[in-house]
Scaffold this motif. Structure first.
Motif, PDB file in Angstrom:
ATOM      1  N   CYS A  50      16.293  -2.668   2.211  1.00  0.00           N
ATOM      2  CA  CYS A  50      15.914  -3.229   0.988  1.00  0.00           C
ATOM      3  C   CYS A  50      17.023  -4.030   0.073  1.00  0.00           C
ATOM      4  O   CYS A  50      17.880  -3.072  -0.622  1.00  0.00           O
ATOM      5  CB  CYS A  50      15.120  -2.078  -0.091  1.00  0.00           C
ATOM      6  N   ARG A  98       6.868  -3.669  -3.538  1.00  0.00           N
ATOM      7  CA  ARG A  98       7.727  -2.466  -3.072  1.00  0.00           C
ATOM      8  C   ARG A  98       9.018  -1.925  -3.650  1.00  0.00           C
ATOM      9  O   ARG A  98       9.903  -1.567  -3.159  1.00  0.00           O
ATOM     10  CB  ARG A  98       8.127  -3.033  -1.404  1.00  0.00           C
ATOM     11  N   GLN A  99       8.884  -1.520  -4.803  1.00  0.00           N
ATOM     12  CA  GLN A  99       9.918  -1.188  -5.753  1.00  0.00           C
ATOM     13  C   GLN A  99       9.367   0.260  -6.358  1.00  0.00           C
ATOM     14  O   GLN A  99       8.038   0.540  -6.483  1.00  0.00           O
ATOM     15  CB  GLN A  99      10.367  -1.974  -6.760  1.00  0.00           C
ATOM     16  N   PRO A 123       2.642   0.301   6.643  1.00  0.00           N
ATOM     17  CA  PRO A 123       1.825   0.958   5.629  1.00  0.00           C
ATOM     18  C   PRO A 123       1.076   2.351   6.102  1.00  0.00           C
ATOM     19  O   PRO A 123       0.497   2.153   7.445  1.00  0.00           O
ATOM     20  CB  PRO A 123       0.927   0.100   5.048  1.00  0.00           C
ATOM     21  N   ASP A 135       0.702  -2.136  -1.831  1.00  0.00           N
ATOM     22  CA  ASP A 135       1.477  -3.416  -2.408  1.00  0.00           C
ATOM     23  C   ASP A 135       2.631  -3.809  -1.353  1.00  0.00           C
ATOM     24  O   ASP A 135       3.552  -3.235  -0.822  1.00  0.00           O
ATOM     25  CB  ASP A 135       2.428  -2.764  -3.569  1.00  0.00           C
ATOM     26  N   PHE A 136       2.361  -4.972  -0.890  1.00  0.00           N
ATOM     27  CA  PHE A 136       3.162  -5.733   0.378  1.00  0.00           C
ATOM     28  C   PHE A 136       4.229  -6.640  -0.463  1.00  0.00           C
ATOM     29  O   PHE A 136       5.158  -7.234   0.310  1.00  0.00           O
ATOM     30  CB  PHE A 136       2.322  -6.287   1.380  1.00  0.00           C
ATOM     31  N   ALA A 154       5.569   1.023  -8.102  1.00  0.00           N
ATOM     32  CA  ALA A 154       4.731   2.214  -7.725  1.00  0.00           C
ATOM     33  C   ALA A 154       4.534   3.141  -8.740  1.00  0.00           C
ATOM     34  O   ALA A 154       3.298   3.551  -8.692  1.00  0.00           O
ATOM     35  CB  ALA A 154       5.714   2.990  -6.436  1.00  0.00           C
ATOM     36  N   HIS A 158       7.302  -3.721   7.338  1.00  0.00           N
ATOM     37  CA  HIS A 158       7.067  -2.400   6.888  1.00  0.00           C
ATOM     38  C   HIS A 158       5.693  -2.079   7.538  1.00  0.00           C
ATOM     39  O   HIS A 158       4.793  -3.006   7.843  1.00  0.00           O
ATOM     40  CB  HIS A 158       6.874  -2.432   5.395  1.00  0.00           C
ATOM     41  N   TYR A 187      -2.478  -2.987   4.896  1.00  0.00           N
ATOM     42  CA  TYR A 187      -2.412  -2.564   3.775  1.00  0.00           C
ATOM     43  C   TYR A 187      -3.810  -2.462   3.079  1.00  0.00           C
ATOM     44  O   TYR A 187      -4.696  -3.168   3.284  1.00  0.00           O
ATOM     45  CB  TYR A 187      -1.566  -3.369   2.476  1.00  0.00           C
ATOM     46  N   GLY A 210       2.086   5.482   0.851  1.00  0.00           N
ATOM     47  CA  GLY A 210       3.382   4.604   1.083  1.00  0.00           C
ATOM     48  C   GLY A 210       3.361   3.833   2.387  1.00  0.00           C
ATOM     49  O   GLY A 210       2.309   3.528   3.123  1.00  0.00           O
ATOM     50  N   ASP A 237       3.242   1.661  -2.359  1.00  0.00           N
ATOM     51  CA  ASP A 237       3.546   0.675  -1.224  1.00  0.00           C
ATOM     52  C   ASP A 237       2.516   0.597  -0.182  1.00  0.00           C
ATOM     53  O   ASP A 237       2.292  -0.204   0.684  1.00  0.00           O
ATOM     54  CB  ASP A 237       4.699   1.205  -0.454  1.00  0.00           C
TER      55      ASP A 237
END
Length: 311
Positions: free
Chosen positions: A136, A287-288, A244, A283-284, A292, A242, A260, A114, A280
């Motif tokens: 978010c 991010r849902q 990672p 995935d940049f 995921a 964010h 990432y 994540g 995540d």
């Protein structure tokens, strides 16, 4: 030694990790899942989720994660509490060292560690997280219809969050500590043209105000004059980036400039054969939880197919 080698180990227990565990468990791979520092991932601090398919009445984040864990357990996934402190991907089987010093060997590895939203680090931010403070807009914007919200940040993410929030909020205020936004020109232009968006520059958050139950306002500090000013609002969205959770793989896997993990096109395979990444940590963009889950399924299928080629 051969009997001590796992077929598959999954690091991380957010939506991606749990989904990978469900699929590899159903494939009779007997996955070992390492919980990580926050079992359940970011959804454990999310109150109500209304956009996850199959739950029209909504569901609490911790409840959804517990259901996923129960489902993975049903398919014989084994969970181990703790965190991986070191990974050696240069040898086969891969070697993982846990914080208690124990070593785990595995033929295939799924990384679902994540990414964590960056926070300001002030006490009131933590106190009202999930009660007006969010990181978010896509997840929580719906709850701020006809409200005034503040978005903290100056990059493209902040612009995207602000623009998205205008679908619900009556007023969105972009707050940035510098003289100019660092977002791309096109994103800055879109935000400036939106009549619902106002901007405040050269200010930082001094305090998030509330009544003990929810956010009621924000106190900003001018970085040039030191002047404090309070503003009424219903929500504060952090959009300062964010981080990672991929540091332990630096120098071993291909990682982009933002940290990432890079995966191959239309695949979850990383630059090391037999190592897959989902959720995540790779995935940049989206991010849902639901995306995921999708990549967690992909990683499980990719890993199962890989293991078939080395048997």
């Amino acid at each position: 030694m051969e009997g001590d080698v796992r077929d598959i180990v999954i690091i991380g227990t957010g939506p991606a990790g749990y989904t990978a565990a469900i699929y590899t468990g159903r494939a009779n791979l007997k996955p070992l899942v390492i919980d990580g520092y926050q079992p359940g991932g970011q959804l454990m601090i999310t109150s109500e989720i209304e956009n996850f398919p199959g739950f029209p009445e909504g569901i609490q984040g911790p409840e959804l994660m517990q259901r996923m864990r129960d489902q993975a357990t049903k398919f014989n996934a084994e969970f181990k509490f703790g965190s991986v402190t070191e990974a050696d991907l240069s040898r086969r089987p891969f070697s993982l060292t846990l914080e208690d010093g124990s070593e785990i060997l595995t033929r295939a590895l799924i990384i679902a560690t994540g990414a964590n939203a960056k926070w300001l680090g002030i006490e009131s931010e933590d106190r009202y997280r999930g009660r007006g403070v969010s990181a978010c807009a896509t997840c929580d914007g719906f709850f701020f219809r006809d409200s005034t919200v503040f978005v903290i940040g100056g990059g493209d993410t902040a612009m995207e969050e602000a623009l998205y929030l205008t679908k619900f909020a009556s007023r969105v205020v972009l707050v940035h500590r510098r003289e100019e936004f660092r977002a791309s020109k096109i994103m800055s232009l879109r935000a400036s043209k939106n009549p619902k968006i106002d901007t405040m520059l050269n200010v930082v958050v001094d305090e998030i105000l509330g009544d003990g139950q929810k956010v009621t306002g924000i106190r900003l500090k001018n970085v040039k004059t030191g002047e404090l000013e309070e503003h009424a609002c219903d929500g504060v969205f952090m959009a300062i980036g964010h981080a990672p959770n991929a540091k332990m793989f630096e120098g071993q896997l291909d990682i982009d400039d933002y940290g990432y993990i890079l995966t191959k096109k239309s695949s979850t395979e990383t630059s090391v054969q037999g190592v897959f990444a989902c959720g995540d940590v790779q995935d940049f963009i989206y991010r849902q939880a639901v995306t995921a889950v999708g990549t967690g399924c992909m990683a499980a299928v990719d890993a199962e197919r890989y293991l078939e080629t080395i048997r």
